[in-house]
Scaffold this active site. Structure first.
Site, PDB file in Angstrom:
ATOM      1  N   ARG A 222       0.829  -1.206   0.000  1.00 55.84           N
ATOM      2  CA  ARG A 222       0.000   0.000   0.000  1.00 55.84           C
ATOM      3  C   ARG A 222       0.866   1.259   0.000  1.00 55.84           C
ATOM      4  O   ARG A 222       2.052   1.221   0.347  1.00 55.84           O
ATOM      5  CB  ARG A 222      -0.904   0.022   1.235  1.00 55.84           C
ATOM      6  CG  ARG A 222      -1.884  -1.137   1.344  1.00 55.84           C
ATOM      7  CD  ARG A 222      -2.675  -1.018   2.634  1.00 55.84           C
ATOM      8  NE  ARG A 222      -3.678  -2.060   2.783  1.00 55.84           N
ATOM      9  CZ  ARG A 222      -3.489  -3.220   3.380  1.00 55.84           C
ATOM     10  NH1 ARG A 222      -2.287  -3.504   3.890  1.00 55.84           N
ATOM     11  NH2 ARG A 222      -4.465  -4.101   3.481  1.00 55.84           N
TER      12      ARG A 222
ATOM     13  N   LYS B 213      -1.648  -1.924   8.161  1.00 57.26           N
ATOM     14  CA  LYS B 213      -2.721  -1.211   8.840  1.00 57.26           C
ATOM     15  C   LYS B 213      -2.818  -1.713  10.276  1.00 57.26           C
ATOM     16  O   LYS B 213      -2.631  -2.893  10.537  1.00 57.26           O
ATOM     17  CB  LYS B 213      -4.055  -1.459   8.133  1.00 57.26           C
ATOM     18  CG  LYS B 213      -4.236  -0.688   6.839  1.00 57.26           C
ATOM     19  CD  LYS B 213      -5.629  -0.936   6.278  1.00 57.26           C
ATOM     20  CE  LYS B 213      -5.893  -0.093   5.041  1.00 57.26           C
ATOM     21  NZ  LYS B 213      -7.248  -0.326   4.492  1.00 57.26           N
TER      22      LYS B 213
ATOM     23  N   TYR C  69     -10.042 -10.546  -6.700  1.00 63.64           N
ATOM     24  CA  TYR C  69      -9.082 -10.653  -7.794  1.00 63.64           C
ATOM     25  C   TYR C  69      -9.231 -11.941  -8.596  1.00 63.64           C
ATOM     26  O   TYR C  69      -8.694 -12.047  -9.696  1.00 63.64           O
ATOM     27  CB  TYR C  69      -7.656 -10.521  -7.248  1.00 63.64           C
ATOM     28  CG  TYR C  69      -7.418  -9.168  -6.635  1.00 63.64           C
ATOM     29  CD1 TYR C  69      -7.280  -8.045  -7.426  1.00 63.64           C
ATOM     30  CD2 TYR C  69      -7.388  -9.011  -5.256  1.00 63.64           C
ATOM     31  CE1 TYR C  69      -7.099  -6.793  -6.867  1.00 63.64           C
ATOM     32  CE2 TYR C  69      -7.197  -7.760  -4.679  1.00 63.64           C
ATOM     33  CZ  TYR C  69      -7.059  -6.661  -5.495  1.00 63.64           C
ATOM     34  OH  TYR C  69      -6.882  -5.425  -4.940  1.00 63.64           O
TER      35      TYR C  69
ATOM     36  N   HIS D 175      -4.220  -8.551   3.564  1.00 66.24           N
ATOM     37  CA  HIS D 175      -5.649  -8.463   3.842  1.00 66.24           C
ATOM     38  C   HIS D 175      -5.986  -9.245   5.109  1.00 66.24           C
ATOM     39  O   HIS D 175      -5.456 -10.333   5.341  1.00 66.24           O
ATOM     40  CB  HIS D 175      -6.471  -9.044   2.687  1.00 66.24           C
ATOM     41  CG  HIS D 175      -6.511  -8.178   1.478  1.00 66.24           C
ATOM     42  ND1 HIS D 175      -6.771  -8.661   0.208  1.00 66.24           N
ATOM     43  CD2 HIS D 175      -6.330  -6.839   1.324  1.00 66.24           C
ATOM     44  CE1 HIS D 175      -6.745  -7.669  -0.662  1.00 66.24           C
ATOM     45  NE2 HIS D 175      -6.472  -6.555  -0.014  1.00 66.24           N
TER      46      HIS D 175
ATOM     47  N   ARG E  86      -1.344  -1.479  -7.123  1.00 59.14           N
ATOM     48  CA  ARG E  86      -1.552  -2.624  -6.216  1.00 59.14           C
ATOM     49  C   ARG E  86      -2.532  -3.609  -6.854  1.00 59.14           C
ATOM     50  O   ARG E  86      -2.308  -4.822  -6.835  1.00 59.14           O
ATOM     51  CB  ARG E  86      -2.074  -2.103  -4.881  1.00 59.14           C
ATOM     52  CG  ARG E  86      -2.450  -3.158  -3.836  1.00 59.14           C
ATOM     53  CD  ARG E  86      -2.758  -2.406  -2.535  1.00 59.14           C
ATOM     54  NE  ARG E  86      -3.542  -3.172  -1.577  1.00 59.14           N
ATOM     55  CZ  ARG E  86      -3.021  -3.978  -0.653  1.00 59.14           C
ATOM     56  NH1 ARG E  86      -1.716  -4.162  -0.611  1.00 59.14           N
ATOM     57  NH2 ARG E  86      -3.805  -4.607   0.215  1.00 59.14           N
TER      58      ARG E  86
ATOM     59  N   HIS F 272      -2.987   2.757  -5.601  1.00 55.79           N
ATOM     60  CA  HIS F 272      -3.866   1.618  -5.336  1.00 55.79           C
ATOM     61  C   HIS F 272      -4.134   0.824  -6.605  1.00 55.79           C
ATOM     62  O   HIS F 272      -4.296  -0.404  -6.555  1.00 55.79           O
ATOM     63  CB  HIS F 272      -5.184   2.106  -4.730  1.00 55.79           C
ATOM     64  CG  HIS F 272      -5.882   1.055  -3.925  1.00 55.79           C
ATOM     65  ND1 HIS F 272      -5.327   0.493  -2.782  1.00 55.79           N
ATOM     66  CD2 HIS F 272      -7.084   0.440  -4.096  1.00 55.79           C
ATOM     67  CE1 HIS F 272      -6.159  -0.406  -2.289  1.00 55.79           C
ATOM     68  NE2 HIS F 272      -7.228  -0.458  -3.068  1.00 55.79           N
TER      69      HIS F 272
END
Length: 375
Positions: A215, A239, A348, A339, A316, A313
């Protein structure tokens, strides 16, 4: 712990916002910071709280003279209808003063506001403790609020993403364009001079996005000491301040090696900067901000496409689509992208329209064969 100037600025803005907030919001922010909620998210939440409290004052739902004085019983006594009126206000409030121009909030901002309030109310009703050992209050009106967002299938969302990402051939073409052709698009001598100064750095950034899928925020916080070129691994902070290690493709590692070879010689004082990607400001190296990284991605992708640029993004997304296209499993991709929910990663698996077309073509051919054989 190393903090970028950009992160320090966000923390300062948080402290400025807290000066105008009720004590229980201050407690909430301190608690969530300890739990690892990002400073950027907390700042956005504080902006939403300020708007909400101003609305309470304006609608006379509290007798308090200012935001800081609003007691939590006001929140405990709010009716579902009150909150629904606030959401309607968020959706309908005009954000412009110009004649004949009416601009309103997007769905994403309304959703952010509701999520911010849900988080605050959950904290106040479940995690707080008064002198008697009880939560500040127990009636959580926000638990009754459900936003009815427009539903899309994973396939539909994937099609929208696939229209704005680089495919497997374009990824290499894009990096070669930066390396060999981009300079020719620049007019002034100053623009060319800056490009040549930053060429290795910018290629390393672009190649790392496309060779690891990390990210934007993770890119900006990479530390030099956390890069292992030999093992092709980089330790990053995900994150929620979660530590993780990401594997990087050969091409990106080579671009990183090229950048590190010139980093200290080209960016004065960079040896004293712990962050990997730097720029020169006032003749001295300083960390490259998220905004600067985002801008350079947009600039280069716009030049390559001869049109609208792409966000980090989307790079990514490009990596993720290529990973699945080349046989990578959804579980491995989940870990690579960081994730927490595999449902996010499953998007995806629907990205390749070409694969879908090939399957349908094979089905059509096989059915035709069966018809011919029966005749």
């Amino acid at each position: 712990m190393a903090i970028t100037p950009e992160e320090l600025q966000i923390l300062q803005r948080i402290e400025n916002q807290l000066k105008t907030m009720p004590f229980y919001v201050v407690e909430y922010v301190r608690s969530k910071k300890r739990a690892g909620l990002s400073a950027d998210t907390l700042l956005q939440y504080l902006y939403r709280y300020q708007h909400f409290f101003q609305w309470l004052l304006r609608e006379n739902l509290t007798e308090s003279p200012d935001i800081a004085s609003i007691p939590y019983p006001v929140l405990a006594e709010l009716k579902k209808q009150d909150v629904e009126h606030y959401i309607e206000f968020l959706q309908e409030e005009s954000l412009t003063q110009e004649i004949n121009i009416v601009k309103k909030r997007g769905t994403a901002v309304v959703t952010l506001s509701v999520n911010a309030l849900k988080s605050l109310f959950n904290y106040l009703t479940k995690e707080t403790e008064n002198e008697d050992g009880e939560s500040y209050f127990y009636r959580n009106v926000m638990s009754k609020i459900v936003l009815h967002t427009k539903k899309e299938t994973a396939s539909r969302r994937a099609q929208k993403i696939s229209s704005v990402i680089l495919n497997e051939h374009e990824i290499n073409d894009f990096l070669q364009f930066i390396e060999q052709d981009y300079e020719a698009t620049l007019g002034s001598g100053l623009a060319r001079q800056r490009f040549n100064r930053d060429k290795e750095r910018d290629l390393a950034i672009l190649s790392l996005f496309l060779g690891s899928g990390i990210r934007l925020g993770e890119m900006a916080r990479i530390l030099v000491k956390k890069v292992n070129l030999k093992k092709q691994l980089i330790d990053i902070k995900r994150k929620g301040a979660k530590e993780d290690t990401v594997r990087v493709m050969d091409q990106a590692i080579q671009h990183l090696r090229d950048y590190l070879d010139i980093r200290e010689g080209r960016y004065t004082g960079s040896k004293e900067v712990p962050f990997l990607f730097v720029t020169l400001y006032g003749g001295t190296a300083r960390p490259l901000s998220r905004r600067a990284i985002e801008n350079l991605v947009t600039k280069y992708t716009a030049a390559f496409a001869q049109g609208e640029g792409m966000s980090p993004h989307k790079l990514r997304h490009s990596f993720a689509a290529d990973f699945i296209r080349n046989g990578g499993s959804i579980v491995l991709l989940r870990d690579q992208l960081g994730h927490s929910n595999i449902e996010t990663t499953s998007l995806y698996t629907n990205l390749s329209n070409k694969d879908n077309e090939q399957v349908l073509s094979r089905m059509e051919a096989n059915r035709s064969k069966q018809i011919d054989s029966s005749n």
